[in-house]
Design a protein around this motif. Sequence first.
Motif, PDB file in Angstrom:
ATOM      1  N   GLY A  69       0.948  -1.319  -0.070  1.00 21.74           N
ATOM      2  CA  GLY A  69       0.032  -0.177   0.090  1.00 21.74           C
ATOM      3  C   GLY A  69       0.824   1.438   0.073  1.00 21.74           C
ATOM      4  O   GLY A  69       1.695   1.599   1.062  1.00 21.74           O
ATOM      5  N   GLU A  71       2.306   4.869   0.645  1.00 11.85           N
ATOM      6  CA  GLU A  71       1.955   5.799   1.515  1.00 11.85           C
ATOM      7  C   GLU A  71       2.421   7.131   1.175  1.00 11.85           C
ATOM      8  O   GLU A  71       2.130   8.253   1.960  1.00 11.85           O
ATOM      9  CB  GLU A  71       2.960   5.414   2.830  1.00 11.85           C
ATOM     10  CG  GLU A  71       2.433   5.707   4.155  1.00 11.85           C
ATOM     11  CD  GLU A  71       3.161   5.338   5.265  1.00 11.85           C
ATOM     12  OE1 GLU A  71       2.762   5.670   6.337  1.00 11.85           O
ATOM     13  OE2 GLU A  71       4.032   4.351   5.138  1.00 11.85           O
ATOM     14  N   ASN A  82      -1.594   9.042   1.729  1.00 12.28           N
ATOM     15  CA  ASN A  82      -1.357   7.870   2.235  1.00 12.28           C
ATOM     16  C   ASN A  82      -2.778   6.782   2.013  1.00 12.28           C
ATOM     17  O   ASN A  82      -2.877   5.892   2.716  1.00 12.28           O
ATOM     18  CB  ASN A  82      -1.107   7.721   3.615  1.00 12.28           C
ATOM     19  CG  ASN A  82      -2.070   8.218   4.619  1.00 12.28           C
ATOM     20  OD1 ASN A  82      -2.890   8.893   4.106  1.00 12.28           O
ATOM     21  ND2 ASN A  82      -1.716   8.305   5.789  1.00 12.28           N
ATOM     22  N   ASP A  84      -3.714   4.702  -0.019  1.00 12.92           N
ATOM     23  CA  ASP A  84      -3.529   2.972  -0.602  1.00 12.92           C
ATOM     24  C   ASP A  84      -2.983   2.460   0.836  1.00 12.92           C
ATOM     25  O   ASP A  84      -3.240   1.117   1.210  1.00 12.92           O
ATOM     26  CB  ASP A  84      -2.508   2.974  -1.399  1.00 12.92           C
ATOM     27  CG  ASP A  84      -3.074   3.228  -2.771  1.00 12.92           C
ATOM     28  OD1 ASP A  84      -4.304   3.719  -2.832  1.00 12.92           O
ATOM     29  OD2 ASP A  84      -2.192   3.287  -3.856  1.00 12.92           O
ATOM     30  N   TRP A  85      -2.089   2.990   1.708  1.00 12.24           N
ATOM     31  CA  TRP A  85      -1.571   2.620   3.076  1.00 12.24           C
ATOM     32  C   TRP A  85      -2.514   2.248   3.863  1.00 12.24           C
ATOM     33  O   TRP A  85      -2.491   1.342   4.539  1.00 12.24           O
ATOM     34  CB  TRP A  85      -0.378   3.365   3.395  1.00 12.24           C
ATOM     35  CG  TRP A  85       0.358   2.722   4.550  1.00 12.24           C
ATOM     36  CD1 TRP A  85       1.355   1.929   4.727  1.00 12.24           C
ATOM     37  CD2 TRP A  85      -0.174   3.096   5.971  1.00 12.24           C
ATOM     38  NE1 TRP A  85       1.547   1.533   6.011  1.00 12.24           N
ATOM     39  CE2 TRP A  85       0.925   2.292   6.631  1.00 12.24           C
ATOM     40  CE3 TRP A  85      -1.033   4.133   6.639  1.00 12.24           C
ATOM     41  CZ2 TRP A  85       0.772   2.578   8.317  1.00 12.24           C
ATOM     42  CZ3 TRP A  85      -0.857   4.085   8.020  1.00 12.24           C
ATOM     43  CH2 TRP A  85      -0.177   3.429   8.739  1.00 12.24           C
ATOM     44  N   GLU A  89      -3.598  -1.292   5.584  1.00 15.25           N
ATOM     45  CA  GLU A  89      -3.783  -1.508   6.870  1.00 15.25           C
ATOM     46  C   GLU A  89      -5.078  -2.143   7.167  1.00 15.25           C
ATOM     47  O   GLU A  89      -5.209  -2.982   8.303  1.00 15.25           O
ATOM     48  CB  GLU A  89      -3.305  -0.189   7.672  1.00 15.25           C
ATOM     49  CG  GLU A  89      -1.966   0.109   7.481  1.00 15.25           C
ATOM     50  CD  GLU A  89      -0.998  -1.186   7.953  1.00 15.25           C
ATOM     51  OE1 GLU A  89      -1.112  -1.158   9.357  1.00 15.25           O
ATOM     52  OE2 GLU A  89      -0.176  -1.564   7.162  1.00 15.25           O
ATOM     53  N   THR A 106       3.854  -3.755   6.220  1.00 20.43           N
ATOM     54  CA  THR A 106       3.395  -3.580   4.956  1.00 20.43           C
ATOM     55  C   THR A 106       4.336  -2.583   4.056  1.00 20.43           C
ATOM     56  O   THR A 106       5.007  -1.838   4.536  1.00 20.43           O
ATOM     57  CB  THR A 106       2.076  -2.223   5.297  1.00 20.43           C
ATOM     58  OG1 THR A 106       1.245  -3.033   5.927  1.00 20.43           O
ATOM     59  CG2 THR A 106       1.594  -1.632   3.807  1.00 20.43           C
ATOM     60  N   ASN A 108       5.603   0.024   1.827  1.00 21.93           N
ATOM     61  CA  ASN A 108       4.629   1.209   1.356  1.00 21.93           C
ATOM     62  C   ASN A 108       5.222   1.975   0.069  1.00 21.93           C
ATOM     63  O   ASN A 108       5.039   3.280  -0.126  1.00 21.93           O
ATOM     64  CB  ASN A 108       4.749   2.014   2.817  1.00 21.93           C
ATOM     65  CG  ASN A 108       6.228   2.523   3.243  1.00 21.93           C
ATOM     66  OD1 ASN A 108       6.982   1.911   2.512  1.00 21.93           O
ATOM     67  ND2 ASN A 108       6.306   3.549   4.046  1.00 21.93           N
TER      68      ASN A 108
END
Length: 172
Positions: A69, A71, A82, A84-85, A89, A106, A108
């Motif tokens: 994901g 960030e 962020n 996608d991050w 999560e 994750t 990032n």
Amino acid sequence: MQEQHRVGSAFRFVLILLGVWVFATQCFAQKPSTSKMENGNRGVLLENLSWDEAEHILTPDRVVVIALGAESKEHGRHLQLNNDWVMAEYLKNRVLAAAPVVIAPTINYSFYPAFLEYPGSTSLESHAARDMVVEICHTLALQGRAVSTSSTQEFRPSNHFPKRPRRSVLKA
């Protein structure tokens, strides 16, 4: 013309990653492992373990999930970089609650060249993004672990990498 091809390739890459992530999430939700972790059927975050705790949890039949994901990537004026991050999560926590898996930290950063014209967006070269995921899987596989990644491939040391002694490296 070349720029359109790069944007199209990046878009396909992101769609494939998203599709595989959704598929993997559904698979874990539908088929929880029958083996128990110390905390019941819940998964465990690798970053919260000491190395000796990880040694007991990371068994050859344990699945390791690696969430992807970004960030720092644009999503329009209405969302933070962020986004996608945050979504990764959220999905990571859903998988953590539903399946007895080990979830690695994750990742990032990845390959997002189509977004570089927007301030704050970052990207790796495609080979660097691929190599980072492969190296993380390789490292875990060398320790005797099966690794589930954003691809459909499963890495096992018996058929991909030579086995190296674990304890001798850690005690040296």
